[in-house]
Design an enzyme around this catalytic site. Structure first.
Site, mmCIF file in Angstrom:
data_model
loop_
_atom_site.group_PDB
_atom_site.id
_atom_site.type_symbol
_atom_site.label_atom_id
_atom_site.label_comp_id
_atom_site.label_asym_id
_atom_site.label_seq_id
_atom_site.Cartn_x
_atom_site.Cartn_y
_atom_site.Cartn_z
ATOM 1 N N PRO A 43 -3.262 -59.309 -34.837
ATOM 2 C CA PRO A 43 -2.701 -58.791 -33.576
ATOM 3 C C PRO A 43 -3.752 -58.037 -32.752
ATOM 4 O O PRO A 43 -3.785 -58.161 -31.528
ATOM 5 C CB PRO A 43 -1.588 -57.844 -34.041
ATOM 6 C CG PRO A 43 -1.214 -58.322 -35.403
ATOM 7 C CD PRO A 43 -2.471 -58.864 -36.011
ATOM 8 N N THR A 44 -4.633 -57.310 -33.423
ATOM 9 C CA THR A 44 -5.693 -56.585 -32.710
ATOM 10 C C THR A 44 -6.655 -57.572 -32.051
ATOM 11 O O THR A 44 -7.039 -57.415 -30.884
ATOM 12 C CB THR A 44 -6.450 -55.655 -33.685
ATOM 13 O OG1 THR A 44 -5.528 -54.683 -34.155
ATOM 14 C CG2 THR A 44 -7.627 -54.963 -33.023
ATOM 15 N N CYS B 180 19.599 -25.022 -17.311
ATOM 16 C CA CYS B 180 20.022 -25.719 -16.091
ATOM 17 C C CYS B 180 21.513 -26.049 -16.147
ATOM 18 O O CYS B 180 22.319 -25.155 -15.995
ATOM 19 C CB CYS B 180 19.139 -26.941 -15.843
ATOM 20 S SG CYS B 180 19.014 -27.287 -14.079
ATOM 21 N N GLN C 134 24.797 -23.547 -16.041
ATOM 22 C CA GLN C 134 25.921 -23.715 -15.115
ATOM 23 C C GLN C 134 27.237 -23.784 -15.896
ATOM 24 O O GLN C 134 28.249 -23.194 -15.485
ATOM 25 C CB GLN C 134 25.708 -24.985 -14.269
ATOM 26 C CG GLN C 134 24.469 -24.886 -13.361
ATOM 27 C CD GLN C 134 24.166 -26.188 -12.609
ATOM 28 O OE1 GLN C 134 24.787 -27.219 -12.834
ATOM 29 N NE2 GLN C 134 23.178 -26.135 -11.713
ATOM 30 N N HIS D 226 13.711 -24.749 -15.990
ATOM 31 C CA HIS D 226 13.389 -25.462 -17.240
ATOM 32 C C HIS D 226 12.172 -24.823 -17.912
ATOM 33 O O HIS D 226 11.044 -25.290 -17.720
ATOM 34 C CB HIS D 226 13.078 -26.933 -16.945
ATOM 35 C CG HIS D 226 14.265 -27.719 -16.501
ATOM 36 N ND1 HIS D 226 15.033 -28.452 -17.367
ATOM 37 C CD2 HIS D 226 14.826 -27.866 -15.282
ATOM 38 C CE1 HIS D 226 16.018 -29.025 -16.708
ATOM 39 N NE2 HIS D 226 15.915 -28.689 -15.433
ATOM 40 N N GLU E 1 11.175 -25.109 -20.831
ATOM 41 C CA GLU E 1 10.525 -26.024 -21.788
ATOM 42 C C GLU E 1 9.329 -26.738 -21.152
ATOM 43 O O GLU E 1 8.403 -27.139 -21.848
ATOM 44 C CB GLU E 1 11.541 -27.041 -22.323
ATOM 45 C CG GLU E 1 12.018 -28.138 -21.364
ATOM 46 C CD GLU E 1 13.162 -27.717 -20.439
ATOM 47 O OE1 GLU E 1 13.378 -26.499 -20.273
ATOM 48 O OE2 GLU E 1 13.814 -28.619 -19.871
HETATM 49 N N1 GLN Z 1 23.260 -31.447 -12.470
HETATM 50 C C1 GLN Z 1 22.889 -30.086 -12.244
HETATM 51 C C2 GLN Z 1 22.304 -29.866 -10.849
HETATM 52 O O1 GLN Z 1 21.891 -30.789 -10.198
HETATM 53 C C3 GLN Z 1 21.931 -29.597 -13.315
HETATM 54 C C4 GLN Z 1 20.628 -30.332 -13.343
HETATM 55 C C5 GLN Z 1 19.850 -30.115 -14.611
HETATM 56 O O2 GLN Z 1 20.396 -29.750 -15.632
HETATM 57 N N2 GLN Z 1 18.557 -30.368 -14.564
HETATM 58 O O3 GLN Z 1 22.244 -28.758 -10.377
#
Ligand code: GLN
Length: 547
Positions: free
Chosen positions: A198-199, A389, A393, A514, A516
């Site tokens: 394969p290589t 996020c 919410q 976020h 992360e």
């Molecule tokens: N759906 C949500 C918004 O648009 C959260 C988005 C998310 O978790 N990145 O605000």
């Protein structure tokens, strides 16, 4: 420290292509090589060229493409940029990711404006020129520009990108351009042998595009013997020492740079490009890997979301757990829990053995009920909760419904009610196009002292990355606060709630951003580090009382 403080006169280009099959870890290989060259004292940036027609992955389903990685400057990019940032420890930008969609969009826009003066617009030279222009964007700004070409050699879509690579090689010459090719050497159990064919075929396909590989990185389950490496070298027209075996990493992808260093890949590259082999600083990284491989403690953490069948959808979160774990000398077992499967009846059974739960980001109403039910359980049972996020919410919705008695509280994303505690800001209401129009990229946030957030960040001013349309509705701020919700992070003008906490709960934190995305290997993300620490404490405090 950003490595482009001392701009070099001209850059060296290292292309990384992949052969045989996808998912061989080209992104990790590119990031690992970048780290080694950086630790040898050279400045490095890494680009990803994606051959798909989407302008960016922002409109793609996470099941298709995995996570969308957002940069400081608000670009929605390929998740490999996450690997590059985590390994290099530097922020990249929009220009580090180019897609075929962007290239064609640009060329067609220019054509409509009459830019090509009556010429026939063609893949060669117009598309390839546009690709080369983008590759050269960082020229002179870094010692090394590493360019990973997405997809597998032989794909129709990759051809213009390979052609651009070939042209650039000719233009700049072999002292400035190196071609690395990552292939696969399978072990066939029946024959008890590693197979090189394969290589050979993959290199043949690459050569048909006019590109001769300088170095072959051969992925394999086992080490490849010297004999087999020599055979590959002979059949593929490269030096013996340029065939590098890359066996599967034992425990963690963060071992790959050490594996490359052991095989002298960085030295080979520096020699081929006639650059000085400066001493390498790899101690901190080695210690980091040692901590991952030898943890003192462990915790079980849940990740509640709806994209649980495909781990790449939560790539940065899973990596952030590894970083935070290493800093806490802890192995973090992450259990992915499908929010669609969580009900009031089974929530205790699903969550009671966990030391902390992260409720993840997402879009659309599927799985929302399970997230809200989980958050109620975590809040009432004082189990560490981390909402990111959409997760944040959902925490606001849960609190509004069950503590503030607003029974029909919801996000306007899912249901219009008089109690839309999560709603669109005015400027988002005007937007019609879906691509690239969310609140994207890094925004500053001011943190209140004496909060969990302050304790984690140890500063009042932070900057984190966003990707969402909806926000906490300010009309409900007073009510939520009066019942014990703490708005511990706000935008500098005070208009947007960025972090929430709850009084009387040991670790209940929701963030609109976020964190992360900025968790780097070795240093981690402050909130993830604090969350894992809280999970450890929770585990210790409940050790005897749980089955
Ligand atoms: N759906 C949500 C918004 O648009 C959260 C988005 C998310 O978790 N990145 O605000």
């Amino acid at each position: 420290m950003d490595s482009n403080t001392n701009p070099p006169a001209s850059s060296k280009y290292i292309f990384i292509t992949g052969g045989v099959l996808s998912s061989l870890g080209k992104g990790i290989a590119s990031a690992s090589l970048g780290l080694l060259l950086k630790q040898r004292g050279y400045s490095v940036t890494i680009m990803k060229l994606d051959p798909y027609i989407n302008v960016d992955p922002g409109t793609m389903n996470p099941f298709q493409h995995g996570e969308v990685y957002v940069t400081d400057d608000g670009a929605e990019t390929d998740l490999d940029l996450g690997h590059y940032e985590r390994f290099l420890g530097e922020s990249l930008q929009r220009h580090n990711n180019t897609t075929a969609g962007q290239v064609y969009y640009e060329v067609i826009t220019k054509e409509r404006k009459g830019h090509y003066l009556g010429k026939t617009v063609q893949v060669i030279p117009h598309i390839t020129d546009e690709i080369k222009k983008r590759i050269k964007f960082f020229d002179g700004k870094y010692n090394f520009i590493i360019i990973e070409i997405g997809g597998t050699v032989g794909d129709i879509e990759s051809l213009p990108f390979l052609e651009a690579q070939r042209q650039l090689g000719l233009e700049k010459g072999p002292q400035s351009v190196l071609n690395l090719h990552l292939t696969f050497v399978p072990y066939i159990k029946g024959a008890g042998e590693l197979k090189t064919k394969p290589t050979q075929h993959s290199v043949k396909a690459l050569m048909e595009s006019g590109i001769r590989p300088d170095i072959l990185l051969c992925r394999c389950e086992h080490k490849i013997s010297k004999d087999i490496r020599s055979k590959i070298a002979l059949f593929c027209n490269v030096d013996d020492q340029a065939v590098i075996d890359v066996p599967d990493a034992e425990t963690t992808i963060y071992e790959v740079p050490l594996m490359f260093a052991k095989r002298n890949l960085d030295v080979l590259i520096l020699n081929k490009l006639k650059l000085k082999v400066k001493p390498i600083k790899i101690n901190t990284w080695t210690k980091f890997v040692h901590r991952i491989k030898n943890p003192k403690y462990q915790v079980n953490v849940g990740l509640v979301g709806k994209y649980t069948q495909y781990r790449d959808s939560y790539k940065s979160i899973l990596e952030a757990f590894i970083h935070a774990g290493s800093i806490n000398n802890t192995h973090v077992n992450v259990e992915l829990i499908d929010s669609e499967q969580i009900t009031l009846e089974n929530v205790a059974e699903k969550l009671h053995n966990l030391d902390g739960v992260l409720v993840g980001p997402g879009f659309g109403s599927r799985g929302i009920d399970g997230k809200i039910i989980s958050i109620q359980y975590l809040r009432e049972n004082k189990i560490p909760f981390f909402g990111i996020c959409l997760g944040m919410q959902c925490a606001v919705i849960e609190f509004a419904r069950n503590v503030c008695n607003l029974i029909n509280a919801h996000s306007a994303e899912f249901a219009k009610t008089e109690n839309n505690v999560i709603d669109l800001m005015d400027e988002q209401k005007k937007i019609k196009d879906k691509g690239g129009t969310m609140r994207l990229g890094a925004y500053p946030c001011i943190i209140k002292p004496n909060t969990i957030a302050y304790d984690a960040y140890k500063t009042t001013q932070i900057s984190e990355r966003h990707r969402h349309r909806y926000e906490l509705n300010n009309n409900f701020r007073d009510l939520l606060q009066s019942k014990g919700m703490i708005m511990s992070g706000l935008s500098p003008d005070g208009q947007l709630v960025e972090i929430i906490e709850l009084s009387g709960h040991p670790w209940f934190v929701g963030v609109q951003f976020h964190p992360e995305l900025k968790s780097r290997a070795v240093t981690g993300s402050p909130l993830f580090i604090s969350f894992i620490n809280a999970a450890l404490k929770y585990r210790k405090s409940t050790n005897n009382s749980r089955s």
